[in-house]
Scaffold this motif. Structure first.
Motif, PDB file in Angstrom:
ATOM      1  N   UNK A   1     -31.323  25.395   4.728  1.00 48.54           N
ATOM      2  CA  UNK A   1     -30.131  24.672   5.086  1.00 48.54           C
ATOM      3  C   UNK A   1     -29.044  25.688   5.403  1.00 48.54           C
ATOM      4  N   UNK A   2     -28.324  25.426   6.470  1.00 47.72           N
ATOM      5  CA  UNK A   2     -27.207  26.286   6.838  1.00 47.72           C
ATOM      6  C   UNK A   2     -25.924  25.470   6.788  1.00 47.72           C
ATOM      7  N   UNK A   3     -24.916  26.010   6.111  1.00 41.61           N
ATOM      8  CA  UNK A   3     -23.594  25.388   6.088  1.00 41.61           C
ATOM      9  C   UNK A   3     -22.665  26.343   6.813  1.00 41.61           C
ATOM     10  N   UNK A   4     -22.039  25.855   7.873  1.00 39.64           N
ATOM     11  CA  UNK A   4     -21.142  26.688   8.687  1.00 39.64           C
ATOM     12  C   UNK A   4     -19.724  26.178   8.495  1.00 39.64           C
ATOM     13  N   UNK A   5     -18.829  27.048   8.061  1.00 41.06           N
ATOM     14  CA  UNK A   5     -17.405  26.698   7.991  1.00 41.06           C
ATOM     15  C   UNK A   5     -16.751  27.416   9.156  1.00 41.06           C
ATOM     16  N   UNK A   6     -16.150  26.650  10.047  1.00 40.79           N
ATOM     17  CA  UNK A   6     -15.639  27.219  11.286  1.00 40.79           C
ATOM     18  C   UNK A   6     -14.171  26.885  11.506  1.00 40.79           C
ATOM     19  N   UNK A   7     -13.397  27.877  11.976  1.00 39.03           N
ATOM     20  CA  UNK A   7     -11.998  27.606  12.285  1.00 39.03           C
ATOM     21  C   UNK A   7     -11.830  26.872  13.619  1.00 39.03           C
ATOM     22  N   UNK A   8     -12.869  26.939  14.487  1.00 40.23           N
ATOM     23  CA  UNK A   8     -12.748  26.241  15.770  1.00 40.23           C
ATOM     24  C   UNK A   8     -14.080  25.660  16.213  1.00 40.23           C
ATOM     25  N   UNK A   9     -13.983  24.639  17.053  1.00 38.22           N
ATOM     26  CA  UNK A   9     -15.173  23.902  17.464  1.00 38.22           C
ATOM     27  C   UNK A   9     -16.075  24.717  18.385  1.00 38.22           C
ATOM     28  N   UNK A  10     -15.502  25.581  19.209  1.00 41.14           N
ATOM     29  CA  UNK A  10     -16.326  26.365  20.135  1.00 41.14           C
ATOM     30  C   UNK A  10     -17.268  27.300  19.377  1.00 41.14           C
ATOM     31  N   UNK A  11     -16.750  27.973  18.347  1.00 41.16           N
ATOM     32  CA  UNK A  11     -17.593  28.862  17.546  1.00 41.16           C
ATOM     33  C   UNK A  11     -18.724  28.083  16.886  1.00 41.16           C
ATOM     34  N   UNK A  12     -18.395  26.932  16.316  1.00 41.47           N
ATOM     35  CA  UNK A  12     -19.409  26.117  15.637  1.00 41.47           C
ATOM     36  C   UNK A  12     -20.467  25.632  16.615  1.00 41.47           C
ATOM     37  N   UNK A  13     -20.056  25.186  17.792  1.00 45.31           N
ATOM     38  CA  UNK A  13     -21.000  24.684  18.789  1.00 45.31           C
ATOM     39  C   UNK A  13     -21.936  25.795  19.258  1.00 45.31           C
ATOM     40  N   UNK A  14     -21.390  26.973  19.546  1.00 43.27           N
ATOM     41  CA  UNK A  14     -22.209  28.105  19.998  1.00 43.27           C
ATOM     42  C   UNK A  14     -23.176  28.543  18.901  1.00 43.27           C
ATOM     43  N   UNK A  15     -22.698  28.580  17.663  1.00 39.35           N
ATOM     44  CA  UNK A  15     -23.558  28.972  16.542  1.00 39.35           C
ATOM     45  C   UNK A  15     -24.711  27.993  16.380  1.00 39.35           C
ATOM     46  N   UNK A  16     -24.422  26.694  16.440  1.00 43.65           N
ATOM     47  CA  UNK A  16     -25.488  25.686  16.327  1.00 43.65           C
ATOM     48  C   UNK A  16     -26.477  25.812  17.478  1.00 43.65           C
ATOM     49  N   UNK A  17     -25.965  25.969  18.674  1.00 42.98           N
ATOM     50  CA  UNK A  17     -26.844  26.120  19.846  1.00 42.98           C
ATOM     51  C   UNK A  17     -27.737  27.348  19.704  1.00 42.98           C
ATOM     52  N   UNK A  18     -27.155  28.478  19.249  1.00 44.86           N
ATOM     53  CA  UNK A  18     -27.937  29.702  19.073  1.00 44.86           C
ATOM     54  C   UNK A  18     -29.007  29.546  17.995  1.00 44.86           C
ATOM     55  N   UNK A  19     -28.663  28.860  16.889  1.00 41.64           N
ATOM     56  CA  UNK A  19     -29.658  28.595  15.842  1.00 41.64           C
ATOM     57  C   UNK A  19     -30.817  27.791  16.408  1.00 41.64           C
ATOM     58  N   UNK A  20     -30.513  26.724  17.148  1.00 40.85           N
ATOM     59  CA  UNK A  20     -31.580  25.871  17.681  1.00 40.85           C
ATOM     60  C   UNK A  20     -32.406  26.591  18.741  1.00 40.85           C
ATOM     61  N   UNK A  21     -31.756  27.425  19.569  1.00 40.26           N
ATOM     62  CA  UNK A  21     -32.501  28.210  20.561  1.00 40.26           C
ATOM     63  C   UNK A  21     -33.439  29.204  19.886  1.00 40.26           C
ATOM     64  N   UNK A  22     -33.032  29.700  18.721  1.00 33.87           N
ATOM     65  CA  UNK A  22     -33.858  30.646  17.965  1.00 33.87           C
ATOM     66  C   UNK A  22     -34.907  29.915  17.123  1.00 33.87           C
ATOM     67  N   UNK A  23     -35.039  28.610  17.324  1.00 35.36           N
ATOM     68  CA  UNK A  23     -36.023  27.774  16.642  1.00 35.36           C
ATOM     69  C   UNK A  23     -35.783  27.683  15.135  1.00 35.36           C
TER      70      UNK A  23
END
Length: 193
Positions: A1-23
């Motif tokens: 499980x990953x919990x991401x605390x983000x100051x902005x939505x762009x960082x959170x979206x990119x991080x989630x996308x990168x996690x999913x791309x990395x399977x």
């Protein structure tokens, strides 16, 4: 499980996308700072692969309840494979598959195996397993865990060349052994009258 605390939505979206791309198939829970929170940003983060998005700060009880709800729903099970000595369990199909065939696990047997296999270093008490499997909703008696372990073992023993993968830690609970071990059968002694 990953919990991401983000100051902005762009960082959170990119991080989630990168996690999913990395399977990365773990649950992803995003806590977005209240200043960046709006429904549009939450939708974007969810589209990029998050399993839940909430504004921070969040009450501890609500946070824990949301994580348990996500776990109960099995969001992380979509592509989960559990490797054992003689077979592989595929959560998508519900089958343990070996070169000799396949064995279908019931939903409760699958939840039990998944709970144990996701943390093989942990010894799960019956209360831990009840919480993971039922989450306080419509819980049967704790004795059901013993019954489910017995049924799961019987199915997996034949698929794993006679090796057991669920170890009983007497007085504490159960633990997953991914490499398997020869089972120890205890004989019942009947009292002579």
């Amino acid at each position: 499980m990953a919990v991401i605390r983000s100051p902005n939505s762009a960082f959170a979206a990119v991080t989630c996308r990168d996690f999913r791309k990395a399977d990365v198939r773990n649950l992803i829970f995003v806590l977005l700072d209240a200043a960046a929170w709006d429904t549009g940003s939450a939708a974007l983060i969810l589209k990029c692969g998050a399993d839940d998005v909430q504004p921070a700060p969040i009450h501890t009880d609500e946070f824990v309840a949301r994580l348990k709800a996500l776990t109960r729903r099995g969001a992380y099970n979509d592509h989960l494979f559990i490797k054992m000595p003689g077979c592989v369990y595929d959560a998508e199909t519900g089958n343990a598959v070996s070169d000799r065939g396949k064995q279908h696990l019931t939903e409760t047997e699958a939840r039990l195996l998944t709970a144990l296999a996701l943390d093989p270093s942990k010894i799960f008490s019956k209360a831990d397993l009840m919480d993971h499997m039922y989450g306080g909703e419509d819980e049967p008696e704790q004795k059901i865990i013993d019954v489910l372990v017995c049924k799961l073992r019987n199915k997996l023993l034949e698929m794993n060349d006679g090796l057991d993968v669920v170890r009983t830690v007497w007085g504490r609970g159960y633990q997953f052994e991914p490499k398997g071990f020869p089972p120890v059968f205890r004989q019942r002694v009947r009292a002579v009258r």
